[in-house]
Design a protein around this motif. Sequence first.
Motif, short mmCIF file in Angstrom:
data_model
loop_
_atom_site.label_atom_id
_atom_site.label_comp_id
_atom_site.label_asym_id
_atom_site.label_seq_id
_atom_site.Cartn_x
_atom_site.Cartn_y
_atom_site.Cartn_z
N ASP A 96 0.86 -1.18 0.00
CA ASP A 96 0.00 0.00 0.00
C ASP A 96 0.90 1.23 0.00
O ASP A 96 1.51 1.56 1.01
CB ASP A 96 -0.92 -0.01 1.23
CG ASP A 96 -1.83 1.19 1.27
OD1 ASP A 96 -2.11 1.80 0.22
OD2 ASP A 96 -2.28 1.54 2.39
N ASN A 97 0.99 1.87 -1.17
CA ASN A 97 1.85 3.03 -1.33
C ASN A 97 0.98 4.28 -1.47
O ASN A 97 0.28 4.44 -2.46
CB ASN A 97 2.73 2.85 -2.58
CG ASN A 97 3.71 3.97 -2.80
OD1 ASN A 97 3.58 5.04 -2.23
ND2 ASN A 97 4.69 3.71 -3.62
N PRO A 98 1.03 5.19 -0.48
CA PRO A 98 0.20 6.39 -0.55
C PRO A 98 0.61 7.35 -1.67
O PRO A 98 -0.15 8.25 -2.01
CB PRO A 98 0.40 7.03 0.82
CG PRO A 98 1.74 6.55 1.27
CD PRO A 98 1.87 5.16 0.71
N ASN A 99 1.78 7.15 -2.27
CA ASN A 99 2.26 8.00 -3.35
C ASN A 99 1.75 7.56 -4.72
O ASN A 99 1.86 8.32 -5.69
CB ASN A 99 3.79 8.02 -3.37
CG ASN A 99 4.34 8.45 -2.04
OD1 ASN A 99 4.03 9.52 -1.55
ND2 ASN A 99 5.14 7.60 -1.43
N ALA A 100 1.21 6.35 -4.82
CA ALA A 100 0.73 5.84 -6.09
C ALA A 100 -0.60 6.51 -6.44
O ALA A 100 -1.54 6.48 -5.66
CB ALA A 100 0.56 4.32 -6.03
N ILE A 101 -0.64 7.13 -7.62
CA ILE A 101 -1.89 7.79 -8.05
C ILE A 101 -2.65 6.93 -9.05
O ILE A 101 -3.81 7.19 -9.33
CB ILE A 101 -1.63 9.20 -8.63
CG1 ILE A 101 -0.74 9.11 -9.87
CG2 ILE A 101 -1.06 10.12 -7.59
CD1 ILE A 101 -0.69 10.39 -10.68
N ALA A 102 -1.99 5.92 -9.60
CA ALA A 102 -2.63 5.00 -10.53
C ALA A 102 -1.91 3.66 -10.46
O ALA A 102 -0.71 3.60 -10.23
CB ALA A 102 -2.56 5.55 -11.95
N SER A 103 -2.68 2.59 -10.64
CA SER A 103 -2.09 1.26 -10.72
C SER A 103 -2.84 0.47 -11.78
O SER A 103 -3.94 0.83 -12.17
CB SER A 103 -2.14 0.55 -9.36
OG SER A 103 -3.47 0.39 -8.94
N ARG A 111 2.14 4.29 -10.79
CA ARG A 111 2.87 5.52 -11.07
C ARG A 111 2.53 6.53 -10.00
O ARG A 111 1.53 6.41 -9.29
CB ARG A 111 2.57 6.05 -12.47
CG ARG A 111 1.17 6.53 -12.69
CD ARG A 111 1.03 6.99 -14.15
NE ARG A 111 -0.35 7.13 -14.50
CZ ARG A 111 -1.01 8.28 -14.49
NH1 ARG A 111 -0.40 9.39 -14.17
NH2 ARG A 111 -2.28 8.33 -14.83
N THR A 112 3.40 7.50 -9.85
CA THR A 112 3.18 8.56 -8.87
C THR A 112 3.00 9.87 -9.62
O THR A 112 3.22 9.95 -10.83
CB THR A 112 4.37 8.69 -7.90
OG1 THR A 112 5.51 9.16 -8.61
CG2 THR A 112 4.69 7.37 -7.21
N ALA A 113 2.61 10.91 -8.91
CA ALA A 113 2.41 12.22 -9.53
C ALA A 113 3.70 12.75 -10.14
O ALA A 113 3.69 13.43 -11.15
CB ALA A 113 1.85 13.21 -8.51
N LYS A 114 4.84 12.41 -9.53
CA LYS A 114 6.13 12.92 -9.99
C LYS A 114 6.92 11.95 -10.85
O LYS A 114 7.91 12.33 -11.46
CB LYS A 114 6.99 13.33 -8.79
CG LYS A 114 6.41 14.50 -8.01
CD LYS A 114 7.32 14.89 -6.88
CE LYS A 114 6.75 16.08 -6.11
NZ LYS A 114 7.61 16.49 -5.03
#
Length: 122
Positions: A96-103, A111-114
Amino acid sequence: MEQEQVVNITEAAAFHIKDMIKENEEEGSYIRVSVNGGGCSGLSYGMGFDHEKKEGDIEHDYYGIKVLVSSQDAPILKGTNIDYKQSLMGGGFTIDNPNAIASCGCGSSFRTAKNAGSPENC
């Protein structure tokens, strides 16, 4: 000086990792949690045995498990929780990665926002 925690390994995950260490005769090794390019969404998780700590690695101990994260992967993994769940279909690690915005649908890439990584077909 204490380094900030990057990932959290739950007790259930640590227990399973200890079993894997015994089964694979990897006593004294580290568990490296990493981010790699690839997968449907561009980035994928890596987790495996490592026998040496590299310059810039962040090390933490969870229930007797030595965990390494590279300083390069740390911003992408910051706040990630790794657990182990058992079900009728077997068991597996959950991330569970809080930085992931899409999977992706297969659940193994993100992927993350950055950082969008380098997407590949699943």
